[in-house]
Design a protein around this motif. Structure first.
Motif, PDB file in Angstrom:
ATOM      1  N   ALA A  77      22.513  27.750   4.882  1.00  0.00           N
ATOM      2  CA  ALA A  77      22.016  28.948   5.573  1.00  0.00           C
ATOM      3  C   ALA A  77      21.139  29.770   4.637  1.00  0.00           C
ATOM      4  N   ALA A  78      21.561  29.914   3.387  1.00  0.00           N
ATOM      5  CA  ALA A  78      20.763  30.668   2.413  1.00  0.00           C
ATOM      6  C   ALA A  78      19.415  29.986   2.187  1.00  0.00           C
ATOM      7  N   ASP A  79      19.431  28.662   2.084  1.00  0.00           N
ATOM      8  CA  ASP A  79      18.174  27.928   1.907  1.00  0.00           C
ATOM      9  C   ASP A  79      17.263  28.117   3.116  1.00  0.00           C
ATOM     10  N   THR A  83      13.681  29.824   3.097  1.00  0.00           N
ATOM     11  CA  THR A  83      12.502  29.121   3.601  1.00  0.00           C
ATOM     12  C   THR A  83      11.810  29.947   4.683  1.00  0.00           C
ATOM     13  N   ASN A  84      12.602  30.504   5.600  1.00  0.00           N
ATOM     14  CA  ASN A  84      12.024  31.334   6.664  1.00  0.00           C
ATOM     15  C   ASN A  84      11.358  32.580   6.100  1.00  0.00           C
ATOM     16  N   ALA A  85      11.981  33.170   5.094  1.00  0.00           N
ATOM     17  CA  ALA A  85      11.399  34.371   4.478  1.00  0.00           C
ATOM     18  C   ALA A  85      10.068  34.035   3.810  1.00  0.00           C
ATOM     19  N   GLN A  90       4.257  34.379   3.987  1.00  0.00           N
ATOM     20  CA  GLN A  90       2.931  33.766   4.014  1.00  0.00           C
ATOM     21  C   GLN A  90       2.163  34.195   5.263  1.00  0.00           C
ATOM     22  N   LEU A  91       2.851  34.254   6.403  1.00  0.00           N
ATOM     23  CA  LEU A  91       2.190  34.695   7.632  1.00  0.00           C
ATOM     24  C   LEU A  91       1.737  36.149   7.515  1.00  0.00           C
ATOM     25  N   ILE A  92       2.608  36.989   6.956  1.00  0.00           N
ATOM     26  CA  ILE A  92       2.252  38.409   6.787  1.00  0.00           C
ATOM     27  C   ILE A  92       1.059  38.532   5.843  1.00  0.00           C
ATOM     28  N   LEU A  93       1.069  37.755   4.772  1.00  0.00           N
ATOM     29  CA  LEU A  93      -0.027  37.785   3.807  1.00  0.00           C
ATOM     30  C   LEU A  93      -1.332  37.335   4.457  1.00  0.00           C
ATOM     31  N   LYS A  94      -1.282  36.251   5.238  1.00  0.00           N
ATOM     32  CA  LYS A  94      -2.490  35.782   5.924  1.00  0.00           C
ATOM     33  C   LYS A  94      -3.002  36.826   6.909  1.00  0.00           C
TER      34      LYS A  94
END
Length: 159
Positions: A77-79, A83-85, A90-94
């Motif tokens: 779950a942590a992984d 990964t989702n974070a 990356q989406l927020i940065l783009k």
């Protein structure tokens, strides 16, 4: 089949003329019976203790297995969260880069528009100044003609 204290107690030996002393054999058998009963009792107690310890061991093994599974699930779950974070970051940065590019392009467009409007205003001001100068020069020329001078004399003479 295991020998029991009752088997020892009920054991009958044949009598012989030159055999062992019966009282001595009976005393020895009584002692063997007592010792054998103690050993059986201790063996049962040890077996009960072993069973209890085995139950506890099984219980703790189950807890260990459950904890191991829980740790594995928590790690997974942590992984997944990590990964989702990362993906979300990356989406927020783009998206931020796109917005920044859009804002920069809009600012450049507005800057060009303002520069063009400024140039247009400068041209209009130059044209206005030229027309105003021409008008003033024409008015001055009109004022400097002799017709005005004669009009001024006339007015002065009539009153």
């Amino acid at each position: 089949m295991a020998l029991t204290p009752l088997d020892i107690h009920n054991k009958e030996f044949k009598r012989s003329f030159r055999g062992y002393d019966e009282d001595e054999v009976n005393e020895f058998l009584d002692q063997v019976i007592k010792d054998y009963e103690v050993l059986i009792r201790e063996n049962k107690e040890l077996q009960n203790q072993l069973n209890a310890i085995q139950e506890r061991l099984d219980h703790f093994s189950n807890i260990e297995e459950t904890l191991s599974k829980t740790i594995i699930v928590a790690q997974e779950a942590a992984d997944e969260v990590k990964t989702n974070a990362k993906k979300e970051a990356q989406l927020i940065l783009k998206e931020a880069e796109k917005n920044a590019d859009r804002i920069i392009n809009e600012a450049l467009s507005k800057t060009r528009k303002i520069a063009m409007e400024t140039e247009e205003l400068k041209k209009q001001a130059s044209i206005y100044r030229t027309r105003f100068r021409t008008l003033i020069e024409a008015q001055l020329e009109l004022l400097s003609k002799e017709d005005w001078t004669s009009l001024e004399r006339m007015e002065v003479e009539q009153p």
